[in-house]
Design a protein around this motif. Structure first.
Motif, PDB file in Angstrom:
ATOM      1  N   GLY A 137       0.925  -1.172   0.041  1.00 29.77           N
ATOM      2  CA  GLY A 137       0.106  -0.172   0.069  1.00 29.77           C
ATOM      3  C   GLY A 137       0.794   1.170  -0.067  1.00 29.77           C
ATOM      4  O   GLY A 137       1.790   1.319   0.380  1.00 29.77           O
ATOM      5  N   ALA A 138       0.334   2.481  -0.278  1.00 35.20           N
ATOM      6  CA  ALA A 138       1.031   3.524  -0.310  1.00 35.20           C
ATOM      7  C   ALA A 138       1.566   3.986   1.108  1.00 35.20           C
ATOM      8  O   ALA A 138       1.044   3.866   1.908  1.00 35.20           O
ATOM      9  CB  ALA A 138      -0.018   4.847  -0.995  1.00 35.20           C
ATOM     10  N   ASP A 139       2.679   4.582   0.648  1.00 33.45           N
ATOM     11  CA  ASP A 139       3.508   5.063   1.907  1.00 33.45           C
ATOM     12  C   ASP A 139       3.667   4.003   2.946  1.00 33.45           C
ATOM     13  O   ASP A 139       3.786   4.274   4.354  1.00 33.45           O
ATOM     14  CB  ASP A 139       2.667   6.265   2.586  1.00 33.45           C
ATOM     15  CG  ASP A 139       3.768   7.121   3.153  1.00 33.45           C
ATOM     16  OD1 ASP A 139       4.911   7.193   3.148  1.00 33.45           O
ATOM     17  OD2 ASP A 139       3.333   8.000   4.177  1.00 33.45           O
ATOM     18  N   THR A 140       3.737   2.570   2.548  1.00 35.22           N
ATOM     19  CA  THR A 140       3.966   1.667   3.594  1.00 35.22           C
ATOM     20  C   THR A 140       5.271   1.171   3.188  1.00 35.22           C
ATOM     21  O   THR A 140       5.877   0.944   2.230  1.00 35.22           O
ATOM     22  CB  THR A 140       3.051   0.436   3.514  1.00 35.22           C
ATOM     23  OG1 THR A 140       1.910   0.914   3.435  1.00 35.22           O
ATOM     24  CG2 THR A 140       3.325  -0.592   4.221  1.00 35.22           C
ATOM     25  N   ASP A 170       1.446  -0.910  11.529  1.00 33.83           N
ATOM     26  CA  ASP A 170       0.248  -2.410  11.885  1.00 33.83           C
ATOM     27  C   ASP A 170      -0.360  -2.659  10.614  1.00 33.83           C
ATOM     28  O   ASP A 170      -1.600  -2.992  10.752  1.00 33.83           O
ATOM     29  CB  ASP A 170      -0.409  -1.971  13.106  1.00 33.83           C
ATOM     30  CG  ASP A 170       0.339  -1.622  14.058  1.00 33.83           C
ATOM     31  OD1 ASP A 170       1.251  -2.559  14.577  1.00 33.83           O
ATOM     32  OD2 ASP A 170      -0.037  -0.924  15.114  1.00 33.83           O
ATOM     33  N   TYR A 171       0.201  -2.676   9.399  1.00 37.03           N
ATOM     34  CA  TYR A 171      -0.698  -3.190   8.316  1.00 37.03           C
ATOM     35  C   TYR A 171      -0.995  -4.609   8.403  1.00 37.03           C
ATOM     36  O   TYR A 171       0.121  -5.219   8.433  1.00 37.03           O
ATOM     37  CB  TYR A 171       0.308  -2.520   7.020  1.00 37.03           C
ATOM     38  CG  TYR A 171      -0.689  -2.829   5.549  1.00 37.03           C
ATOM     39  CD1 TYR A 171      -1.491  -2.111   5.114  1.00 37.03           C
ATOM     40  CD2 TYR A 171      -0.358  -3.931   5.021  1.00 37.03           C
ATOM     41  CE1 TYR A 171      -2.155  -2.439   3.958  1.00 37.03           C
ATOM     42  CE2 TYR A 171      -1.039  -4.361   3.734  1.00 37.03           C
ATOM     43  CZ  TYR A 171      -1.757  -3.499   3.323  1.00 37.03           C
ATOM     44  OH  TYR A 171      -2.551  -3.791   2.081  1.00 37.03           O
ATOM     45  N   THR A 218      -1.792  -9.650  11.147  1.00 38.88           N
ATOM     46  CA  THR A 218      -0.640  -9.070  11.863  1.00 38.88           C
ATOM     47  C   THR A 218       0.294  -8.682  11.046  1.00 38.88           C
ATOM     48  O   THR A 218       0.212  -8.718   9.707  1.00 38.88           O
ATOM     49  CB  THR A 218       0.000 -10.297  12.502  1.00 38.88           C
ATOM     50  OG1 THR A 218       1.103  -9.647  13.292  1.00 38.88           O
ATOM     51  CG2 THR A 218       0.289 -11.426  11.549  1.00 38.88           C
ATOM     52  N   SER A 219       1.166  -7.611  11.545  1.00 37.98           N
ATOM     53  CA  SER A 219       1.995  -7.032  10.633  1.00 37.98           C
ATOM     54  C   SER A 219       3.600  -7.658  10.580  1.00 37.98           C
ATOM     55  O   SER A 219       4.554  -7.126  10.086  1.00 37.98           O
ATOM     56  CB  SER A 219       2.144  -5.586  10.916  1.00 37.98           C
ATOM     57  OG  SER A 219       2.632  -5.344  12.307  1.00 37.98           O
ATOM     58  N   ASP A 220       3.656  -8.740  11.319  1.00 42.24           N
ATOM     59  CA  ASP A 220       4.834  -9.313  11.421  1.00 42.24           C
ATOM     60  C   ASP A 220       4.797 -10.515  11.213  1.00 42.24           C
ATOM     61  O   ASP A 220       3.950 -11.550  11.484  1.00 42.24           O
ATOM     62  CB  ASP A 220       5.472  -9.087  13.143  1.00 42.24           C
ATOM     63  CG  ASP A 220       5.575  -7.851  13.411  1.00 42.24           C
ATOM     64  OD1 ASP A 220       6.210  -6.898  12.815  1.00 42.24           O
ATOM     65  OD2 ASP A 220       5.001  -7.347  14.146  1.00 42.24           O
ATOM     66  N   LEU A 221       5.939 -11.343  10.542  1.00 43.20           N
ATOM     67  CA  LEU A 221       6.060 -12.740  10.141  1.00 43.20           C
ATOM     68  C   LEU A 221       7.321 -13.238  10.354  1.00 43.20           C
ATOM     69  O   LEU A 221       8.452 -12.595  10.094  1.00 43.20           O
ATOM     70  CB  LEU A 221       5.624 -12.711   8.646  1.00 43.20           C
ATOM     71  CG  LEU A 221       5.431 -14.394   8.309  1.00 43.20           C
ATOM     72  CD1 LEU A 221       4.331 -15.235   9.028  1.00 43.20           C
ATOM     73  CD2 LEU A 221       5.444 -14.392   6.721  1.00 43.20           C
TER      74      LEU A 221
END
Length: 363
Positions: A304-307, A337-338, A349-352
Motif C-alpha cells: 500500500g501507499a507510503d507503507t 500495523d498493516y 498481523t504486521s509481523d511474520l
C-alpha cells in the motif's frame, strides 16, 4: 661420427614439420568454440513460526484479502516441502560469436518468466552475441536484468529467499545491448529494450532504455544502473536508478550493498539492503540481508501507499561438492500495523517470522 651426426640432422629436419603440424593442431584445439552445459536444481522446506501454514481456502478465509503465508517477495513462498526449479543453461562460445539458451522448469522458473506466453514460459534467457573486439560486444535477445544485487537462480545468491527490491524490480529484458570495456577496471553498457519482462515480443510498440557504468578490481565491484521507458499504453514512463556493489574487506569478510529507486508517475518504491557475509571455513559461511523497503506516497505496488517493510534474513551456507545446504531464518515487519499476514488464529498481523532450509545442486 659423421654418420651419427647426419642421422641426428635428418631426425631434426624430419621433426620440424611434425612439430609445426602438432602446434597447429593444438592451436586449432584451443581456438575451437566451446559448448557448455550447466545449471542447478533446488528444493526446500518452509514454515512460519507465528503465521498460517496452510491454504486460506481450507479454513474458510478469503485468499485475496491477505498475503497470509509468506512475504510479498518472489520465490520460496510455499509452505511445507516444495521445490524451486530445474535450470539448464546451454552455451556456445567462440572467439567472436556465441549464444546462451537458459531454460527453467518449476515454480521458481514460472515466477521468473511470468509475462511469457505459455508456449515459451520455460525460456529464462535466450540471446546471441558478437564480440567486435576486446572493447565492444553486442547482444541481441532476452537476458536477465542488469539491475539489482540478486539474480533469479538460487545458485547465484547467498540468501535463498529474495529481497523486496529484487522482487519488484524488473526480472528480464529483451532487446539489443552494447557492452563496452574501457580499460581493465571500467565498463559500460547501453541498451534499447521492450517493456520489461515482455520477453517474446513488444505488445505496445514502446521501448525502454538502459544504461550501466561499472568499476571492478581484485577486491570487488560497483555498478550504477539506469532504466527509463514507458511500460504500458499510458504515457507515464518508468524511471529507475540502482546501485549495486560488493567488496571483500578481508579474506573472510565480504560486504555487499544494493539501493534502488523506481517511480512511474508517483507509483513505485525505494529501498536499501546490506549483505554482510563471513566465511567460517572452506565449506561453511554465514550471511545476513538487512533490507528497508518503502512504497511511494502516491501509490504502492506491494502492501500500500507510503507503507514500509523491514526484513532481516540470516542464512547459513554449507557446501560439499556441487551441493549447498542453506538454513535460513527471516523476520518481516510491515509499518503502521498493516495487516499483511495472518497468524495461526486467522487474525491479521504486521509481523511474520519464518524458517526454511534449502538444498541446491549446481553443475
Amino acid at each position: 661420427m659423421k654418420a651419427i651426426t647426419k642421422s641426428k640432422l635428418l631426425k631434426f629436419i624430419f621433426l620440424i614439420p611434425m612439430a609445426i603440424y602438432t602446434s597447429h593442431l593444438v592451436a586449432q584445439e584451443e581456438e575451437k568454440p566451446k559448448f557448455t552445459i550447466n545449471g542447478s536444481v533446488d528444493a526446500y522446506f518452509r514454515t512460519n513460526f507465528n503465521g498460517l501454514n496452510k491454504s486460506l481456502e481450507l479454513v474458510g478465509g478469503d485468499p485475496a484479502e491477505f498475503t497470509p503465508a509468506a512475504p510479498a517477495t518472489s520465490f520460496a513462498n510455499d509452505p511445507g516441502f516444495a521445490f524451486g526449479m530445474a535450470n539448464v543453461i546451454l552455451g556456445y562460445e567462440g572467439d567472436k560469436v556465441g549464444f546462451v539458451a537458459d531454460l527453467v522448469f518449476g515454480p521458481r522458473g514460472e515466477d521468473a518468466v511470468f509475462l511469457s506466453q505459455p508456449s515459451t514460459n520455460i525460456v529464462n534467457q535466450l540471446y546471441v552475441y558478437y564480440k567486435v573486439n576486446d572493447a565492444l560486444k553486442f547482444t541481441l535477445g532476452n537476458w536477465n536484468t542488469f539491475l539489482g544485487y540478486e539474480v533469479i537462480s538460487p545458485a547465484g545468491n547467498f540468501n535463498y529467499s529474495t529481497s523486496y527490491m529484487f522482487s519488484y524490480g524488473p526480472f528480464s529484458h529483451t532487446g539489443l545491448k552494447a557492452d563496452f570495456s574501457f580499460d581493465d577496471h571500467w565498463t559500460g553498457m547501453l541498451a534499447v529494450m521492450n517493456p520489461t519482462d515482455y520477453t517474446e515480443f513488444n505488445p505496445i510498440g514502446k521501448y525502454s532504455f538502459g544504461g550501466q557504468l561499472g568499476y571492478s578490481n581484485d577486491s570487488g565491484s560497483a555498478y550504477l544502473n539506469l532504466l527509463y521507458g514507458e511500460q504500458s499504453l499510458s504515457d507515464n514512463a518508468l524511471f529507475q536508478i540502482d546501485l549495486t556493489t560488493g567488496w571483500n574487506l578481508t579474506e573472510a569478510f565480504y560486504l555487499g550493498l544494493n539501493t534502488t529507486y523506481q517511480d512511474t508517475d508517483g507509483t513505485g518504491f525505494y529501498g536499501v539492503a546490506l549483505y554482510p557475509q563471513v566465511s567460517l571455513s572452506d565449506s561453511f559461511a554465514l550471511g545476513m540481508r538487512g533490507e528497508y523497503f518503502k512504497e511511494l506516497k502516491d501509490g504502492g505496488v506491494v502492501y500500500g501507499a507510503d507503507t514500509s517493510v523491514t526484513a532481516i534474513t540470516l542464512t547459513g551456507s554449507y557446501s560439499t561438492g556441487g551441493l549447498t545446504i542453506k538454513p535460513e531464518f527471516r523476520i518481516d515487519s510491515v509499518s503502521d500495523d498493516y495487516p499483511a499476514f495472518l497468524n495461526k488464529d486467522l487474525n491479521p498481523t504486521s509481523d511474520l517470522a519464518s524458517f526454511l532450509v534449502a538444498a541446491i545442486y549446481a553443475f
